[in-house]
Design a protein around this motif. Structure first.
Motif, PDB file in Angstrom:
ATOM      1  N   CYS A 178      -4.012  -2.989   9.170  1.00 59.02           N
ATOM      2  CA  CYS A 178      -3.478  -3.644   7.971  1.00 59.02           C
ATOM      3  C   CYS A 178      -1.962  -3.774   8.061  1.00 59.02           C
ATOM      4  CB  CYS A 178      -3.830  -2.844   6.729  1.00 59.02           C
ATOM      5  SG  CYS A 178      -5.587  -2.729   6.422  1.00 59.02           S
ATOM      6  N   ARG A 179      -1.495  -4.987   7.917  1.00 59.84           N
ATOM      7  CA  ARG A 179      -0.053  -5.240   7.858  1.00 59.84           C
ATOM      8  C   ARG A 179       0.201  -6.104   6.633  1.00 59.84           C
ATOM      9  NH1 ARG A 179       4.857  -6.119  11.541  1.00 59.84           N
ATOM     10  NH2 ARG A 179       3.870  -4.560  12.836  1.00 59.84           N
ATOM     11  N   TYR A 180       1.219  -5.747   5.871  1.00 59.35           N
ATOM     12  CA  TYR A 180       1.577  -6.467   4.657  1.00 59.35           C
ATOM     13  C   TYR A 180       2.978  -7.033   4.824  1.00 59.35           C
ATOM     14  CZ  TYR A 180      -2.289  -3.592   3.074  1.00 59.35           C
ATOM     15  OH  TYR A 180      -3.510  -2.987   2.955  1.00 59.35           O
ATOM     16  N   ARG A 181       3.204  -8.252   4.299  1.00 61.42           N
ATOM     17  CA  ARG A 181       4.528  -8.854   4.460  1.00 61.42           C
ATOM     18  C   ARG A 181       5.559  -8.243   3.525  1.00 61.42           C
ATOM     19  NH1 ARG A 181       1.335 -13.210   2.252  1.00 61.42           N
ATOM     20  NH2 ARG A 181       2.079 -13.003   0.167  1.00 61.42           N
ATOM     21  N   ASP A 182       5.118  -7.712   2.386  1.00 59.32           N
ATOM     22  CA  ASP A 182       6.076  -7.088   1.480  1.00 59.32           C
ATOM     23  C   ASP A 182       5.403  -5.954   0.704  1.00 59.32           C
ATOM     24  OD1 ASP A 182       4.777  -8.211  -0.842  1.00 59.32           O
ATOM     25  OD2 ASP A 182       5.888 -10.066  -0.507  1.00 59.32           O
ATOM     26  N   LEU A 183       6.216  -5.206   0.013  1.00 57.43           N
ATOM     27  CA  LEU A 183       5.754  -4.015  -0.694  1.00 57.43           C
ATOM     28  C   LEU A 183       4.819  -4.354  -1.843  1.00 57.43           C
ATOM     29  CD1 LEU A 183       6.232  -1.079  -0.190  1.00 57.43           C
ATOM     30  CD2 LEU A 183       8.165  -1.157  -1.740  1.00 57.43           C
ATOM     31  N   LYS A 184       5.107  -5.421  -2.562  1.00 54.36           N
ATOM     32  CA  LYS A 184       4.257  -5.820  -3.683  1.00 54.36           C
ATOM     33  C   LYS A 184       2.841  -6.115  -3.205  1.00 54.36           C
ATOM     34  CE  LYS A 184       4.185  -9.824  -6.005  1.00 54.36           C
ATOM     35  NZ  LYS A 184       4.640 -10.984  -6.739  1.00 54.36           N
ATOM     36  N   GLU A 185       2.722  -6.859  -2.123  1.00 52.67           N
ATOM     37  CA  GLU A 185       1.407  -7.170  -1.556  1.00 52.67           C
ATOM     38  C   GLU A 185       0.673  -5.882  -1.161  1.00 52.67           C
ATOM     39  OE1 GLU A 185      -0.440  -9.968   1.941  1.00 52.67           O
ATOM     40  OE2 GLU A 185       1.426  -8.912   2.386  1.00 52.67           O
ATOM     41  N   ALA A 186       1.385  -4.958  -0.545  1.00 54.95           N
ATOM     42  CA  ALA A 186       0.768  -3.691  -0.129  1.00 54.95           C
ATOM     43  C   ALA A 186       0.288  -2.896  -1.334  1.00 54.95           C
ATOM     44  CB  ALA A 186       1.761  -2.868   0.684  1.00 54.95           C
ATOM     45  N   PHE A 187       1.130  -2.755  -2.348  1.00 52.91           N
ATOM     46  CA  PHE A 187       0.752  -1.961  -3.519  1.00 52.91           C
ATOM     47  C   PHE A 187      -0.446  -2.550  -4.253  1.00 52.91           C
ATOM     48  CE2 PHE A 187       5.265  -0.109  -4.033  1.00 52.91           C
ATOM     49  CZ  PHE A 187       4.973   0.876  -3.122  1.00 52.91           C
ATOM     50  N   PHE A 188      -0.485  -3.862  -4.405  1.00 51.17           N
ATOM     51  CA  PHE A 188      -1.615  -4.470  -5.106  1.00 51.17           C
ATOM     52  C   PHE A 188      -2.889  -4.398  -4.271  1.00 51.17           C
ATOM     53  CE2 PHE A 188       1.658  -6.695  -7.746  1.00 51.17           C
ATOM     54  CZ  PHE A 188       1.291  -6.083  -8.935  1.00 51.17           C
ATOM     55  N   SER A 189      -2.770  -4.558  -2.967  1.00 44.89           N
ATOM     56  CA  SER A 189      -3.946  -4.461  -2.098  1.00 44.89           C
ATOM     57  C   SER A 189      -4.515  -3.048  -2.081  1.00 44.89           C
ATOM     58  CB  SER A 189      -3.594  -4.867  -0.669  1.00 44.89           C
ATOM     59  OG  SER A 189      -3.239  -6.214  -0.609  1.00 44.89           O
ATOM     60  N   LEU A 190      -3.635  -2.070  -2.101  1.00 46.41           N
ATOM     61  CA  LEU A 190      -4.058  -0.666  -2.028  1.00 46.41           C
ATOM     62  C   LEU A 190      -4.355  -0.061  -3.395  1.00 46.41           C
ATOM     63  CD1 LEU A 190      -1.441   0.505   0.606  1.00 46.41           C
ATOM     64  CD2 LEU A 190      -3.870   0.038   0.984  1.00 46.41           C
ATOM     65  N   LYS A 191      -4.064  -0.801  -4.456  1.00 43.01           N
ATOM     66  CA  LYS A 191      -4.252  -0.296  -5.824  1.00 43.01           C
ATOM     67  C   LYS A 191      -3.562   1.062  -5.996  1.00 43.01           C
ATOM     68  CE  LYS A 191      -8.492  -2.786  -6.753  1.00 43.01           C
ATOM     69  NZ  LYS A 191      -8.717  -3.687  -5.746  1.00 43.01           N
ATOM     70  N   THR A 192      -2.272   1.063  -5.737  1.00 42.12           N
ATOM     71  CA  THR A 192      -1.464   2.271  -5.737  1.00 42.12           C
ATOM     72  C   THR A 192      -1.181   2.761  -7.153  1.00 42.12           C
ATOM     73  OG1 THR A 192      -0.419   1.501  -3.718  1.00 42.12           O
ATOM     74  CG2 THR A 192       0.708   3.242  -4.918  1.00 42.12           C
ATOM     75  N   ASP A 193      -1.380   4.060  -7.369  1.00 38.44           N
ATOM     76  CA  ASP A 193      -1.048   4.696  -8.646  1.00 38.44           C
ATOM     77  C   ASP A 193       0.233   5.513  -8.538  1.00 38.44           C
ATOM     78  OD1 ASP A 193      -3.372   3.808 -10.017  1.00 38.44           O
ATOM     79  OD2 ASP A 193      -4.516   5.361  -9.002  1.00 38.44           O
ATOM     80  N   VAL A 194       0.378   6.228  -7.420  1.00 38.82           N
ATOM     81  CA  VAL A 194       1.511   7.127  -7.222  1.00 38.82           C
ATOM     82  C   VAL A 194       2.033   6.946  -5.805  1.00 38.82           C
ATOM     83  CG1 VAL A 194       2.257   9.540  -7.117  1.00 38.82           C
ATOM     84  CG2 VAL A 194       0.585   8.833  -8.823  1.00 38.82           C
ATOM     85  N   LEU A 195       3.351   6.952  -5.647  1.00 42.45           N
ATOM     86  CA  LEU A 195       3.972   6.869  -4.341  1.00 42.45           C
ATOM     87  C   LEU A 195       4.864   8.084  -4.154  1.00 42.45           C
ATOM     88  CD1 LEU A 195       4.957   4.570  -1.986  1.00 42.45           C
ATOM     89  CD2 LEU A 195       7.036   5.038  -3.265  1.00 42.45           C
ATOM     90  N   PHE A 196       4.707   8.751  -3.040  1.00 35.22           N
ATOM     91  CA  PHE A 196       5.635   9.820  -2.671  1.00 35.22           C
ATOM     92  C   PHE A 196       6.614   9.204  -1.686  1.00 35.22           C
ATOM     93  CE2 PHE A 196       7.617  13.414  -1.008  1.00 35.22           C
ATOM     94  CZ  PHE A 196       7.327  14.508  -1.801  1.00 35.22           C
ATOM     95  N   ASN A 197       7.845   9.051  -2.101  1.00 35.22           N
ATOM     96  CA  ASN A 197       8.868   8.366  -1.314  1.00 35.22           C
ATOM     97  C   ASN A 197       9.526   9.329  -0.335  1.00 35.22           C
ATOM     98  OD1 ASN A 197      10.959   6.881  -0.345  1.00 35.22           O
ATOM     99  ND2 ASN A 197      11.942   6.536  -2.311  1.00 35.22           N
ATOM    100  N   ALA A 198       9.338   9.071   0.964  1.00 32.12           N
ATOM    101  CA  ALA A 198       9.961   9.891   1.999  1.00 32.12           C
ATOM    102  C   ALA A 198      11.024   9.113   2.770  1.00 32.12           C
ATOM    103  CB  ALA A 198       8.889  10.409   2.955  1.00 32.12           C
ATOM    104  N   LEU A 199      11.504   8.008   2.199  1.00 30.96           N
ATOM    105  CA  LEU A 199      12.495   7.193   2.894  1.00 30.96           C
ATOM    106  C   LEU A 199      13.849   7.879   2.934  1.00 30.96           C
ATOM    107  CD1 LEU A 199      11.796   3.640   1.462  1.00 30.96           C
ATOM    108  CD2 LEU A 199      11.314   4.450   3.771  1.00 30.96           C
ATOM    109  N   HIS A 200      14.537   7.671   4.033  1.00 27.35           N
ATOM    110  CA  HIS A 200      15.917   8.128   4.196  1.00 27.35           C
ATOM    111  C   HIS A 200      16.770   6.887   4.419  1.00 27.35           C
ATOM    112  CE1 HIS A 200      14.861  12.407   4.975  1.00 27.35           C
ATOM    113  NE2 HIS A 200      13.743  11.869   5.421  1.00 27.35           N
ATOM    114  N   GLY A 201      17.992   6.901   3.963  1.00 25.07           N
ATOM    115  CA  GLY A 201      18.907   5.817   4.275  1.00 25.07           C
ATOM    116  C   GLY A 201      19.052   4.781   3.186  1.00 25.07           C
ATOM    117  N   ASP A 202      19.567   3.615   3.574  1.00 23.59           N
ATOM    118  CA  ASP A 202      19.931   2.552   2.632  1.00 23.59           C
ATOM    119  C   ASP A 202      18.783   2.042   1.781  1.00 23.59           C
ATOM    120  OD1 ASP A 202      22.529   2.668   3.444  1.00 23.59           O
ATOM    121  OD2 ASP A 202      22.397   0.941   4.788  1.00 23.59           O
ATOM    122  N   ALA A 203      17.596   1.904   2.355  1.00 22.95           N
ATOM    123  CA  ALA A 203      16.472   1.330   1.604  1.00 22.95           C
ATOM    124  C   ALA A 203      16.190   2.130   0.341  1.00 22.95           C
ATOM    125  CB  ALA A 203      15.225   1.275   2.484  1.00 22.95           C
ATOM    126  N   GLU A 204      16.242   3.441   0.440  1.00 17.74           N
ATOM    127  CA  GLU A 204      15.989   4.289  -0.723  1.00 17.74           C
ATOM    128  C   GLU A 204      17.258   4.472  -1.538  1.00 17.74           C
ATOM    129  OE1 GLU A 204      15.542   7.348  -3.440  1.00 17.74           O
ATOM    130  OE2 GLU A 204      16.864   7.639  -1.742  1.00 17.74           O
TER     131      GLU A 204
END
Length: 94
Positions: A47-73
């Protein structure tokens, strides 16, 4: 930063109780896409998603644990998107 984020995500993924949660590992790739797959694998995933919105809706996400480091977060864009999508987010702090 990408390597550190992946290692952090791997530690979280390996330690979450899967008997209580349906856990998925969504990886923000360096080309800006998102992949669902094994954290310690450099091979392509199913599975590859072009953007985060597409991924979240496809996966039916309720909670995200953010482990990002750096500028994006750090700029708060991810947190803003999660608030708009009404997805609860947990952030790792040093």
């Amino acid at each position: 930063e990408h390597y550190l984020s992946r290692r952090s995500g791997e530690n979280i993924f390996l330690n979450i109780d899967r008997s209580k949660y349906d856990v998925r590992n969504l990886i923000w790739m360096q080309d800006g896409s998102f992949e669902l797959g094994k954290l310690n694998s450099l091979n392509g995933t199913a599975c590859r998603y072009r953007d985060l919105k597409e991924a979240f809706f496809s996966l039916k996400t309720d909670v995200l644990f953010n482990a990002l480091h750096g500028d994006a977060e750090g700029h708060g864009k991810l947190n803003g998107l999660l608030e708009l999508l009404r997805i609860v987010f947990l952030v790792m702090r040093p």
